[in-house]
Design a protein around this motif. Structure first.
Motif, mmCIF file in Angstrom:
data_model
loop_
_atom_site.group_PDB
_atom_site.id
_atom_site.type_symbol
_atom_site.label_atom_id
_atom_site.label_comp_id
_atom_site.label_asym_id
_atom_site.label_seq_id
_atom_site.Cartn_x
_atom_site.Cartn_y
_atom_site.Cartn_z
ATOM 1 N N ILE A 115 -5.163 24.903 41.211
ATOM 2 C CA ILE A 115 -5.913 23.811 41.027
ATOM 3 C C ILE A 115 -5.495 22.454 41.761
ATOM 4 O O ILE A 115 -4.314 22.253 42.074
ATOM 5 C CB ILE A 115 -5.685 23.301 39.365
ATOM 6 N N LEU A 162 -9.548 26.663 34.264
ATOM 7 C CA LEU A 162 -9.811 27.975 35.026
ATOM 8 C C LEU A 162 -10.960 28.701 34.401
ATOM 9 O O LEU A 162 -11.826 29.169 34.973
ATOM 10 C CB LEU A 162 -8.714 28.713 35.537
ATOM 11 N N ASN A 163 -11.030 28.559 33.081
ATOM 12 C CA ASN A 163 -11.852 29.226 32.210
ATOM 13 C C ASN A 163 -13.283 28.609 32.316
ATOM 14 O O ASN A 163 -14.299 29.057 32.051
ATOM 15 C CB ASN A 163 -11.326 29.540 30.732
ATOM 16 N N ASN A 190 -15.308 26.467 38.166
ATOM 17 C CA ASN A 190 -14.974 27.279 39.511
ATOM 18 C C ASN A 190 -14.288 26.185 40.212
ATOM 19 O O ASN A 190 -14.789 25.086 40.647
ATOM 20 C CB ASN A 190 -16.350 27.664 40.261
ATOM 21 N N ASN A 191 -12.985 26.606 40.937
ATOM 22 C CA ASN A 191 -12.283 25.673 41.773
ATOM 23 C C ASN A 191 -12.384 24.469 41.113
ATOM 24 O O ASN A 191 -12.618 23.151 41.528
ATOM 25 C CB ASN A 191 -13.143 25.436 43.141
ATOM 26 N N ALA A 243 -4.115 24.049 32.243
ATOM 27 C CA ALA A 243 -4.617 24.871 33.443
ATOM 28 C C ALA A 243 -5.440 25.977 33.413
ATOM 29 O O ALA A 243 -6.502 26.368 33.783
ATOM 30 C CB ALA A 243 -3.470 25.298 34.376
ATOM 31 N N LYS A 244 -4.870 27.067 32.240
ATOM 32 C CA LYS A 244 -5.834 28.097 31.978
ATOM 33 C C LYS A 244 -7.215 27.725 31.399
ATOM 34 O O LYS A 244 -8.241 28.344 31.798
ATOM 35 C CB LYS A 244 -5.258 29.082 30.824
#
Length: 327
Positions: free
Chosen positions: A106, A72-73, A76-77, A68-69
Motif C-alpha cells: 500500500i 486491499l479488499n 485496487n492499488n 491493510a487487508k
C-alpha cells in the motif's frame, strides 16, 4: 498466562518492552495480558506499554494488518496518508504503521511533523487516498496513545466498515509473525512518500473560504493555545492570513508529551485556560482559543467586561449554527 509466556519467550521483543516485561508485578501482568486491546468504532486507544492489553508496536500492527487487508479488499492499488500528534511514541507508531502498510503493498503518504487531525481528514480527500491513519489519544492523559482509521471520504470508519477491519485483524494468529521492512528503506524505494507543504497550503486556502463575513479584524486580539499539541502553526497562520492579531501561549506551543502546564489537555476544561487567560488579561485580548492535542476539539473563552467566560463545544456549535442562519 499463555500470552505472557509467549511474550516472555519472544527474542525479538524491543529492549524497552523487554525491560518493562521483566519488571511487572503479578497484578500488572494480569492487567496487561488478561484481554486484547479492543478495536472500537474509530480505532484503538489504550495505555502504552507491554502486553496485549496495551498500546505498543505489536498490538498496533495487528490493527494495521486488519486495516491493510480491508483496504486491499476494497481498492485496487490502495493508498493511505498517515499523521500523528505530539504524544510519546506517536512518531514511532506512525512510522511503524507506514512500514507495515507499505510492506503489504500500500502506497503511504507521510506527514513529516505533528499534524492536526482535521488536516489528515482533508489530506485524504485532497490526495484522493483510499483512507488515512492518525496516531493520537485526543485529550486523554499522557500515559495513553491511540490509533484512528479513516475512510476515503475523510470520515472515521462506520461501524460496519470497522467490523471488517476487526474481522481481518482477528485472522492474524501471531502478532510477532509480521516482519515489515524498515521505514527508511521503504522511503528510499518510494513506497512511503514524505509530504511537503502543499497539503498544508491547500488546507489553509480552503479553510479561508469558510469565512462568512469580512470583519474588521485589525483591532481584534486572539490568544491561541494548542495545549502542547498540533494546532499552533497552522492555527496562527490561518488567523493571521484572515487579518487577526494572534498571541500565542508560548509555554504551551512546546510539543510536550507530558502536557506539563495543564491537568488535562481538554479545551473544554476550565483549568486548561489558566495560561491563556493570563495572556489575554496582559494583552487585553478579546478571545481565547484552545484546542486539544490533535486539534479536533476546541474551547473558547470570551471577554465579558474584565473577566473571561468559557463556552464549551456544544455552545460553540449552537452559536455557529445561529450565526450561519442569521447571515
Amino acid at each position: 498466562m499463555q500470552e505472557y509466556i509467549k511474550w516472555k519467550n519472544y527474542e525479538g521483543l524491543s529492549e524497552d518492552l523487554k525491560e518493562e516485561l521483566n519488571s511487572l508485578s503479578e497484578e500488572e501482568i494480569n492487567d496487561a495480558f488478561y484481554k486484547h486491546l479492543e478495536f472500537g468504532t474509530g480505532g484503538i486507544r489504550g495505555i502504552m506499554g507491554v502486553g496485549i492489553n496495551r498500546m505498543n508496536i505489536y498490538t498496533l500492527n495487528k490493527a494495521n494488518y486488519g486495516y491493510a487487508k480491508f483496504l486491499l479488499n476494497h481498492f485496487n492499488n490502495p493508498t493511505v496518508v498517515i499523521a500523528y500528534d505530539n504524544r510519546k511514541n506517536s512518531r514511532l507508531f506512525a512510522e511503524s504503521s507506514a512500514s507495515l502498510l507499505a510492506s503489504m503493498g500500500i502506497k503511504v503518504y507521510f506527514f513529516p511533523e505533528i499534524t492536526p487531525t482535521p488536516v489528515l481528514s482533508f489530506a485524504i480527500r485532497y490526495l484522493k487516498t483510499s483512507g488515512g491513519i492518525v496516531i493520537t489519544a485526543s485529550h486523554n492523559p499522557p500515559i495513553y496513545n491511540g490509533y484512528k482509521v479513516y475512510a476515503n471520504d475523510g470520515s472515521q470508519l462506520s461501524p460496519e466498515l470497522a467490523k471488517e477491519v476487526i474481522d481481518e485483524a482477528s485472522k492474524l494468529e501471531d502478532i510477532f509473525s509480521l516482519n515489515p521492512k524498515p521505514y527508511k528503506d521503504l522511503v528510499a524505494e518510494g513506497l512511503i512518500e514524505v509530504l511537503d507543504d502543499n497539503v498544508n497550503d491547500a488546507y489553509i486556502s480552503e479553510a479561508k473560504k469558510l469565512s462568512v463575513n469580512k470583519l474588521d479584524s485589525t483591532s481584534f486580539k486572539i490568544v491561541l493555545t494548542p495545549l502542547h499539541g498540533t494546532s499552533w502553526k497552522l492555527g496562527k497562520r490561518l488567523l493571521n492570513e484572515l487579518g487577526y492579531d494572534v498571541i500565542l501561549v508560548d509555554e504551551q506551543c512546546v510539543a510536550d508529551p507530558n502536557f506539563s502546564t495543564v491537568k488535562s489537555p481538554n479545551p473544554e476544561d476550565k483549568d486548561a485556560f489558566t495560561y491563556a487567560i493570563r495572556y489575554a488579561k496582559a494583552n487585553d485580548a478579546d478571545l481565547c482559543l484552545a484546542t486539544d492535542p490533535d486539534a479536533d476539539r476546541i474551547g473558547i473563552a470570551y471577554k465579558d467586561n474584565d473577566e473571561y467566560k468559557i463556552i464549551d463545544g456544544n455552545q460553540i456549535g449552537a452559536l455557529m449554527l445561529y450565526y450561519l442562519v442569521e447571515n
